[in-house]
Design a protein around this motif. Sequence first.
Motif, PDB file in Angstrom:
ATOM      1  N   MET A 152       0.831  -1.198   0.000  1.00  0.00           N
ATOM      2  CA  MET A 152       0.000   0.000   0.000  1.00  0.00           C
ATOM      3  C   MET A 152       0.870   1.253   0.000  1.00  0.00           C
ATOM      4  O   MET A 152       0.607   2.217  -0.721  1.00  0.00           O
ATOM      5  N   SER A 155       2.697   1.719  -3.352  1.00  0.00           N
ATOM      6  CA  SER A 155       1.744   2.133  -4.369  1.00  0.00           C
ATOM      7  C   SER A 155       1.493   3.631  -4.273  1.00  0.00           C
ATOM      8  O   SER A 155       1.445   4.345  -5.271  1.00  0.00           O
ATOM      9  N   TYR A 156       1.398   4.131  -3.057  1.00  0.00           N
ATOM     10  CA  TYR A 156       1.115   5.554  -2.833  1.00  0.00           C
ATOM     11  C   TYR A 156       2.238   6.436  -3.359  1.00  0.00           C
ATOM     12  O   TYR A 156       2.004   7.501  -3.924  1.00  0.00           O
ATOM     13  N   TYR A 183      -2.309  -3.779  -5.023  1.00  0.00           N
ATOM     14  CA  TYR A 183      -1.523  -2.566  -4.799  1.00  0.00           C
ATOM     15  C   TYR A 183      -0.253  -2.552  -5.638  1.00  0.00           C
ATOM     16  O   TYR A 183       0.650  -1.751  -5.410  1.00  0.00           O
ATOM     17  N   GLY A 184      -0.182  -3.458  -6.616  1.00  0.00           N
ATOM     18  CA  GLY A 184       0.892  -3.385  -7.590  1.00  0.00           C
ATOM     19  C   GLY A 184       2.201  -4.038  -7.182  1.00  0.00           C
ATOM     20  O   GLY A 184       3.203  -3.914  -7.896  1.00  0.00           O
TER      21      GLY A 184
END
Lengths: 458, 458
Positions: A152, A155-156, A183-184
Amino acid sequence: MKDTKAIPYKIYLEEKELPTTWYNVRADMKNKPAPLLNPGTLQPMKAEELAGVFCDELVKQELDNDTRYYPIPQEIVDFYKMYRPSPLVRAYCLEKKLGTPAKIYYKFEGNNTSGSHKLNSAIAQAYYAKQQGLKGVTTETGAGQWGTALSMACSYFGLDCKVYMVKVSYEQKPFRREVMRTYGASVVPSPSNTTNVGRAILEQFPGTTGSLGCAISEAVEVAVSNPGYRYVLGSVLNQVLLHQSVIGVETKIAMDKYGIVPDIIIGCAGGGSNLGGLIAPFMGEKLRGEKDYRFIAVEPASCPSFTRGKFAYDFCDTGKVCPMAKMYTLGSGFIPAPNHAGGLRYHGMSSILSQLYHDGYMEARSVEQTSVFKAAEEFARVEGILPAPESAHAIRAAIDEALKCKETGEEKTILFGLTGTGYFDMVAYEKFHDGLMSDYIPSDEELQKGFDGLPKVD
Amino acid sequence: MKDTKAIPYKIYLEEKELPTTWYNVRADMKNKPAPLLNPGTLQPMKAEELAGVFCDELVKQELDNDTRYYPIPQEIVDFYKMYRPSPLVRAYCLEKKLGTPAKIYYKFEGNNTSGSHKLNSAIAQAYYAKQQGLKGVTTETGAGQWGTALSMACSYFGLDCKVYMVKVSYEQKPFRREVMRTYGASVVPSPSNTTNVGRAILEQFPGTTGSLGCAISEAVEVAVSNPGYRYVLGSVLNQVLLHQSVIGVETKIAMDKYGIVPDIIIGCAGGGSNLGGLIAPFMGEKLRGEKDYRFIAVEPASCPSFTRGKFAYDFCDTGKVCPMAKMYTLGSGFIPAPNHAGGLRYHGMSSILSQLYHDGYMEARSVEQTSVFKAAEEFARVEGILPAPESAHAIRAAIDEALKCKETGEEKTILFGLTGTGYFDMVAYEKFHDGLMSDYIPSDEELQKGFDGLPKVD
């Protein structure tokens, strides 16, 4: 209970009341935690040695025993605003159910998609990686909470995130894996063919389902052999406890706002990140001689680092690739019994908490897992939140303390950390419901085997 | 965006600001929703007929088109305090990602163990059952969200809770089942040997994996044939929309507090409980001519009750044991294509929402599932919350509206309902990640088959 009407069920701070600094408890410790040692030279790790593995700013935080307050960077504050403040909950329903005069509060860190407090440090570590211009980070994950939090966070900030997930979990917990992919993150079952250490292990043990120690080794290898990558870790380290102090600082602001003073502060202890974060500002007051609190670390009877471990230098990982830390440990070769379901399976403990415990600032107790799940279920049925098994260790101790108050009539104020939710631990709950869960306490002989593997240092 | 600094990321009302009444939108409708009909006599169901199936107070609420406000009983208010207020979130990160001048807000109902808004009505229905001195309630559940919510509610009031869970879900979603067991519910895979209807179906189709229609029939049979039991339902009914109005009332209080006025209000629509609850007080203003808002119901293209259904009397369940309702429907025999992963698979729609849509107070649109999961992933990566596929239908429409604002430069304020989290829907996410998800739009011929099964009423 004259304050009953005044205290709401849940205290949410307003955005403007949120913490703006992390608190570094080491600044107030007379006996500082022992330094990390280079496993080759047995000399304290220098910043330049650590910088190949960790981001520069995190190395600085790791080694800094003096700075009391760290301003939280605005980008991290902004991210915190998405899921913080976490609620400080007055457990009115649990109190009523127990019939105790004690006042019970818990700080609930599970209201975010990672499902636990791990996100507090993940976002900080991702931020500093981004600041340093890195491409990405690597890590290992067992059950998947830490890997999810890191995914997370990456990803941000648009960072690449490679997660080595213990193969047995990768296969048994596909949901966790898919959350990370959402979330990649790229999630690799460990051992894998992507690293030298992984290939070697696969060759030697073709059918292995992996271990956390092996996953750490793979993640570290990828970090140090790929330019622009660093390795990150979700617990144990000093830097992690620094970031997690946001839990305690926020709790203290909320309690101060309502004039609540806890008598007892309880947290579960695996590597120590949650407990260390929750107690930090309160422990600071105790260390400075301003106030007194009872602190209780709760650990599984099947993995009793504090209560039955040795305070000694040890390897942080089973692969012995990481620096050595002085801590309460069962030996890096110790593995909890297969029937252990309740998390908190790390063989060692944060050096900070180990020193504080050694110096008598903190108590510790161990609890057996069926009693932990019993507490978890009792809590869920009246407070509505299905707790993670880890968190339920703290619930067990909080209930036990509240029942003591019932006997003595004392109106103590008990605060505990509810670190997360148990949605991904239902296999363990199922065992409990079906009566297939048993308790196990390692014998002295078994523990001795772990101690025999301790490195000989000073 | 001059108000950017003033609006926090998340607005949490204080406990004393929480709603004390539910709002019954029927009181402000000129055209009331059509009454439920007895499938045998085709006459409007009388209270005494419904009382064998539902609790007395809930029957009253179901039939009451006139009372505007219902005070929320204190016991329910107290339970709400354990997980409410839900946050009203300003989606700053999503706005930034989209580069839109629109202001996006969402009301997040997923921060409770059931993972969705369903708990708002479950606790109300359990309360009235307890008040009536009943022993317990029965219900059916498909994916398990409603069953979980009801288990939590029954556990709180000490009611017995029997959940008939569609067999395929019971086997494929053991985690959901275990959550319900944690709250003390008995969960029975349907069809089962515990009912006449179950035994008959098992005899006829020995290998069946069950259906929601069959589970409803079993739950109703157990409720009406066991003294002290009633049947409860999690959506569609007027009473459920009444309880769910707490979402909208709370949202309106929070928006009013900060002077925010939405231009567009968006919700996903399956049976209509979330959408009906979210829009209730805003719709009330529109119905009374005080204000105007755009309301958009979003449904799956593979189950398009509003956008391609008929406004007609139909059976509420495939087993045809429940009363008939006038609603937008695809026919009680309609089943979404097997590739449909995104929830919202009910063939019909709340009678209240159907009437409002029919009278032009509301728009509806359908979206395809791959675009829904794309929106879900985009949202998760910037806003941190992993949404339920159902909720992601609303996200899809909110993003689309925000992108229109980007084209036109309009600074519209968009509010949508984020009904829940997707932790138990990772199988669908996995399909999406692996490129195995496809879209499907039923042909007119397929829909006609469903319409052919509509009962002939007036």
